[in-house]
Design a protein around this motif. Sequence first.
Motif, PDB file in Angstrom:
ATOM      1  N   TYR A   1       0.350  -1.446  -0.011  1.00  0.00           N
ATOM      2  CA  TYR A   1       0.109  -0.148  -0.261  1.00  0.00           C
ATOM      3  C   TYR A   1       0.947   1.285  -0.438  1.00  0.00           C
ATOM      4  O   TYR A   1       0.218   2.308  -0.248  1.00  0.00           O
ATOM      5  N   GLY A   2       2.099   1.218  -0.335  1.00  0.00           N
ATOM      6  CA  GLY A   2       2.878   2.542   0.160  1.00  0.00           C
ATOM      7  C   GLY A   2       3.801   2.697   1.495  1.00  0.00           C
ATOM      8  O   GLY A   2       3.053   2.785   2.639  1.00  0.00           O
TER       9      GLY A   2
ATOM     10  N   LYS B   1       5.649   5.099   2.469  1.00  0.00           N
ATOM     11  CA  LYS B   1       5.708   6.267   3.383  1.00  0.00           C
ATOM     12  C   LYS B   1       4.159   6.067   4.555  1.00  0.00           C
ATOM     13  O   LYS B   1       3.375   6.224   5.723  1.00  0.00           O
ATOM     14  N   ARG B   2       3.330   5.420   3.761  1.00  0.00           N
ATOM     15  CA  ARG B   2       1.983   5.004   4.599  1.00  0.00           C
ATOM     16  C   ARG B   2       1.802   4.527   6.167  1.00  0.00           C
ATOM     17  O   ARG B   2       1.601   4.931   6.812  1.00  0.00           O
TER      18      ARG B   2
ATOM     19  N   GLU C   1       5.596   9.324  -1.620  1.00  0.00           N
ATOM     20  CA  GLU C   1       4.965   8.182  -0.939  1.00  0.00           C
ATOM     21  C   GLU C   1       6.123   7.499  -2.360  1.00  0.00           C
ATOM     22  O   GLU C   1       6.248   7.516  -3.191  1.00  0.00           O
TER      23      GLU C   1
END
Length: 496
Positions: A81-82, A84-85, A208
């Motif tokens: 989902y990334g 950074k997230r 991201e």
Amino acid sequence: MTALPQAVPQRRGSLVVSLIGFLFFVEIVSGILQGYYVPLISDLVKHLGLNNDADFNVFEGAQLLLSALVVPFLAKLGDMYGHKRILLVSTVLTAGATWWLAFANDFTSFLFAWTLQGFYVVWLPLEIALIFDRARKSKRAASETRRAAAFLVVALETGAILGAVGAGQIFGLFGGSEDLAASMTPTLIIPAVAVTLAFFAILFGVPESTPLPGRSLDSVGFIILSLGLLFVTSGLTFLKFNGPGTWWVWVIIVAGVLSFIPFTRYELRQKDPAIDIRVFRQPTMWPVQVTAFLVGISLLGAQAPLSTYAGTDPDVYGYGLGLSAGQRSILIGVYLISMIVGALLLPVLSRRFTPRFALIIAAFLVALGYGLFLPFHLETWQVFTNMFIAGVGSGILMGALPSAAAAAAPIGQTGIATALSNTTKTIGGSFASSVFAIVLLIGVADAAASTASSLTGYLIVWSICSGGAIAAGFLLFVVPKVAFADSEVPVEVVSR
């Protein structure tokens, strides 16, 4: 006329530099968390009404256990989902736990808060994955990630030094031990503020990554993996406290190890597995993961024995250095500085020779440093020299292992690859910590009959550390010579 084609690489380069700058701050905060509480342990024990300093090991063990369980799972979510997230999610959880710690005045609440603070351990693997993803387009992903990892290790160790030095000073400014009730909470608020600032640094300064579409979460695989890690790590903790004569401890450990057999079989049948076994059995990956385990023996397991040896009075026991708490903190500081030196040497050695050769050099430096303890441990300067040599090697490995794992992983698996290098290192440290505690305990029990028996325990510890590093050094010769270099083209799809 040539300005336009050059603009894109320049923007990419500046983006990576900017990214490293923000993550450098995040790793300073990570280092602060690792170093800040150490000089406060004795006062925290009094603040919480515990019996002695050794009781604080319960908190350390709980946080270590949580870290081993959640790091692979969160890293996989980052790949999906990334990064950074998930980095933001883990930072929120860490910040909440750190604020909770500041106001936790009893054993139970402090235990929960301290355990949940362990989510920060996933920061470095996610950061390495982020950097590799941003640098991949430059065709220098491996070298740029390696260089960035070195700077992040510098930030981590710098933060640890700042935390260890600053905590005592801040605690004294608020009143210190003379007024624990009034001084402890404001002292513990400082790291909570630092983690909160790290959240905003990530939110506004970190771009991201680009996850692959169509991914799925292998829930069953992660459940089996978590159970295996839970049994192994908790069993090692019980081994340390209950001793090798407790039969049920070995049952837990063996059950954890055996659980990886059905886990492997299950994962090989999955389309998008939790851990891609096919990738992890490649010659560019499995030696890195085993090396992380072997390095964890000395990096995480040998620090407590070193501290106790340095503080042992030679006039009473016939060995040790008899250093005060302040002098021991200097020894730890020298070790951290040597790790910074090693981290800065990583890109230089990789560029001068090869990334694989840099790993081999580092492993043998660790082996040399701990091996020198066997003949040279009577003088303070000898111990300082030994630890500096071992620290340089450890600093190189700290940056090299996660970046090597990222370089060897296919797109979509950089996060989980770097996270597992951290998990195997943690398990290696847990194993060593348990074994070393038993070895030294036996030595103390025999000390009444023979001083040499007690010293033998430390000699065994140093021998294991050196032997593990030697094994890692030779193991890395299995890795192909050109591995982890920029010419190495990563797999572009998730292995099926």
